[in-house]
Design a protein around this motif. Structure first.
Motif, mmCIF file in Angstrom:
data_model
loop_
_atom_site.group_PDB
_atom_site.id
_atom_site.type_symbol
_atom_site.label_atom_id
_atom_site.label_comp_id
_atom_site.label_asym_id
_atom_site.label_seq_id
_atom_site.Cartn_x
_atom_site.Cartn_y
_atom_site.Cartn_z
ATOM 1 N N SER A 296 -48.861 -42.529 47.422
ATOM 2 C CA SER A 296 -49.545 -41.327 46.960
ATOM 3 C C SER A 296 -48.516 -40.261 46.646
ATOM 4 O O SER A 296 -47.500 -40.167 47.301
ATOM 5 C CB SER A 296 -50.489 -40.825 48.050
ATOM 6 N N THR A 297 -48.799 -39.467 45.598
ATOM 7 C CA THR A 297 -47.880 -38.377 45.274
ATOM 8 C C THR A 297 -48.486 -37.052 45.694
ATOM 9 O O THR A 297 -47.955 -36.007 45.390
ATOM 10 C CB THR A 297 -47.601 -38.343 43.763
ATOM 11 N N LYS A 298 -49.631 -37.132 46.391
ATOM 12 C CA LYS A 298 -50.315 -35.892 46.775
ATOM 13 C C LYS A 298 -50.023 -35.563 48.227
ATOM 14 O O LYS A 298 -49.868 -36.458 49.057
ATOM 15 C CB LYS A 298 -51.818 -36.066 46.608
ATOM 16 N N THR B 134 -54.165 -40.178 50.462
ATOM 17 C CA THR B 134 -54.077 -41.283 51.416
ATOM 18 C C THR B 134 -53.374 -42.471 50.766
ATOM 19 O O THR B 134 -52.831 -43.314 51.450
ATOM 20 C CB THR B 134 -55.477 -41.761 51.823
HETATM 21 P P1 ADP Z 1 -54.521 -40.606 46.528
HETATM 22 O O1 ADP Z 1 -55.505 -40.118 45.516
HETATM 23 O O2 ADP Z 1 -54.989 -40.430 47.940
HETATM 24 O O3 ADP Z 1 -53.143 -40.084 46.322
HETATM 25 P P2 ADP Z 1 -54.864 -43.128 45.147
HETATM 26 O O4 ADP Z 1 -54.670 -44.529 45.577
HETATM 27 O O5 ADP Z 1 -56.241 -42.750 44.706
HETATM 28 O O6 ADP Z 1 -54.419 -42.202 46.355
HETATM 29 O O7 ADP Z 1 -53.839 -42.797 43.993
HETATM 30 C C1 ADP Z 1 -52.481 -43.081 44.185
HETATM 31 C C2 ADP Z 1 -51.595 -42.260 43.279
HETATM 32 O O8 ADP Z 1 -51.732 -42.673 41.933
HETATM 33 C C3 ADP Z 1 -51.892 -40.773 43.249
HETATM 34 O O9 ADP Z 1 -51.260 -40.088 44.308
HETATM 35 C C4 ADP Z 1 -51.367 -40.356 41.891
HETATM 36 O O10 ADP Z 1 -50.004 -40.095 41.939
HETATM 37 C C5 ADP Z 1 -51.544 -41.588 41.048
HETATM 38 N N1 ADP Z 1 -52.728 -41.473 40.165
HETATM 39 C C6 ADP Z 1 -53.908 -42.099 40.311
HETATM 40 N N2 ADP Z 1 -54.760 -41.807 39.323
HETATM 41 C C7 ADP Z 1 -54.110 -40.951 38.498
HETATM 42 C C8 ADP Z 1 -54.465 -40.261 37.278
HETATM 43 N N3 ADP Z 1 -55.680 -40.402 36.703
HETATM 44 N N4 ADP Z 1 -53.502 -39.484 36.696
HETATM 45 C C9 ADP Z 1 -52.286 -39.342 37.265
HETATM 46 N N5 ADP Z 1 -51.898 -39.945 38.411
HETATM 47 C C10 ADP Z 1 -52.795 -40.741 39.039
#
Ligand code: ADP
Ligand code: MG
Length: 403
Positions: free
Chosen positions: A353-355, A359
């Protein structure tokens, strides 16, 4: 040893992380230099470069300088010829590593290991050049020195980096599991609260209905109708939420895609618009798939939530659903931050995750569910422009009763 000690004592959690990496590296450098080995006479190997590089890579420039200082001081105390030439070898190695470290954090595990190992071979080259300058042996001798030295250093660097990266992964995974456990508890709490909200809603609804039957002017009638509608909406949100909060066994059924999207959009649309984004959708009718409705809805919600989170302000979220020859295709596009190739290759990896509060489990769940449906997920993304998730799921026949 020093790496294992560093991780098993949990030193990476402390405030003095870089200082400790520096001290750790210095001790390793002293050990390396105290126990060198000779392969053929005149050439004494040791692996001091390894802790030096590792310290810069993981601790940064300042601990790296500290290790360099310790290294030079110890080298001086040990005596022997060529102190100055040796010292000069470390300058390009230091600079190379310091430049490299800027890109290091963004690389994937395999690339980190590969580039780190290559860096070690470059360092071996500088050390060899240094030893050529300070001695007058035949060039062939130097060549075999370089080969031996380079291979040994590369092997050890590879092992070390592999170890560090694996341990780091494990540490991260442990922390994430901790966090997702916490989220689980929060989810349960939220479900309880949602459940508790239902009762007061029902009571309010009953009384407003009662009032509505007695009002005799236009305005009050309008208000009470509105109030009832809003309560209905709140109720349906609560019940939808409760449906997805509870884990349940698979229940596959024939799903009418358009109907399902109607429900999904009802839940997610307020979320999209409250973030100031615009929702566009085009959904073909008479499309069916075989799936568990709740799980499939979860996939849609996860993807749309990610899309919303990727967009900063007044973005466009576009949903396009159409029937292919064998598949139902669902495209979810956003005008968000987009992803680099590197990021794309890591999608669906658990805990990626980049947030800050992410999670890294959302997409993993999506990939698993779609895989179980024998469908595919494709992602196209351009950094700074947007992202498109395309999902294809095998079509199911139209159910008898609706023909
Ligand atoms: P989370 O949302 O908890 O970080 P996810 O498994 O849903 O975990 O997503 C993993 C990562 O993929 C995100 O942190 C983001 O960096 C990247 N990502 C997912 N969907 C997108 C999107 N529509 N645009 C840009 N980055 C995305
Ligand atoms: Mg997500």
């Amino acid at each position: 040893m020093s790496i294992l000690i560093y991780f098993s004592l949990g030193l990476y959690k402390t405030k003095y992380k870089s200082l400790l990496i520096g001290v750790n590296g210095s001790i390793s450098v002293i050990f390396c230099m105290s126990f060198p080995f000779t392969v053929f006479s005149g050439y004494i190997y040791d692996l001091r470069i390894l802790p030096f590089i590792i310290t810069i890579l993981y601790g940064g420039v300042r601990p790296g300088l500290f290790v360099a200082l310790v290294l030079l001081l110890y080298r001086y105390l040990l005596g022997g010829s060529g102190f100055v030439v040796t010292s000069f070898c470390y300058i390009p190695i230091f600079l190379f590593t310091a430049v490299f470290v800027r890109f290091y954090a963004e690389l994937s595990k395999t690339k980190v290991i590969t580039f780190g190992t290559l860096l070690a071979s470059v360092s071996a080259l500088f050390v060899t050049v240094g030893s050529i300058i300070k001695s007058d042996e035949a060039i062939l001798q130097h060549l075999s020195f370089f080969v031996y030295y380079c291979l040994t250093l590369m092997t050890c660097t590879w092992i070390t980096l592999y170890m560090i990266e694996t341990i780091k992964d494990n540490v991260k995974m442990r922390e994430e599991i901790h966090r997702s456990e916490k989220l689980n508890v929060l989810g349960e709490l939220a479900a309880t609260i949602a459940h508790e909200i239902r009762n007061p809603l029902t009571v309010s609804k009953g009384f407003i209905q009662l009032m509505k039957s007695r009002v005799n002017n236009e305005t009050d009638l309008k208000y009470s109708t509105l109030a009832l509608e809003e309560i209905d909406r709140a109720e349906s949100i609560v019940s939808e939420y409760l449906m997805y909060a509870k884990p349940q066994a698979d229940k596959t059924e024939q799903i009418h895609i358009k109907k399902l999207f109607h429900n999904v959009l009802q839940i997610i649309e307020p979320y999209i618009t409250s973030h100031g984004h615009i929702l566009n959708y085009k959904i073909e009718d008479a499309l069916y798939i075989h799936a568990d409705a709740k799980k499939f809805t979860q996939v849609m919600i996860n993807l749309m939530k990610n899309a919303v989170e990727a967009m900063e302000h007044s973005g466009q979220l576009t949903i396009h659903v159409y029937g292919g020859q064998y598949d139902v295709v669902i495209e979810i596009s956003d005008t968000g931050t987009g992803m680099t190739k590197e990021q794309l290759s890591r999608l669906g990896v658990p805990f990626y995750s980049t947030k800050d509060k992410g999670t890294g489990l959302g997409l993993m769940v999506c990939y698993r569910i779609i895989e179980a449906l024998e469908g595919t997920i494709q992602v196209e993304s351009t950094k700074g422009v947007g992202t498109k998730f395309s999902i294809a799921i095998p079509k199911a026949a139209e159910p008898m009763e609706s023909r």
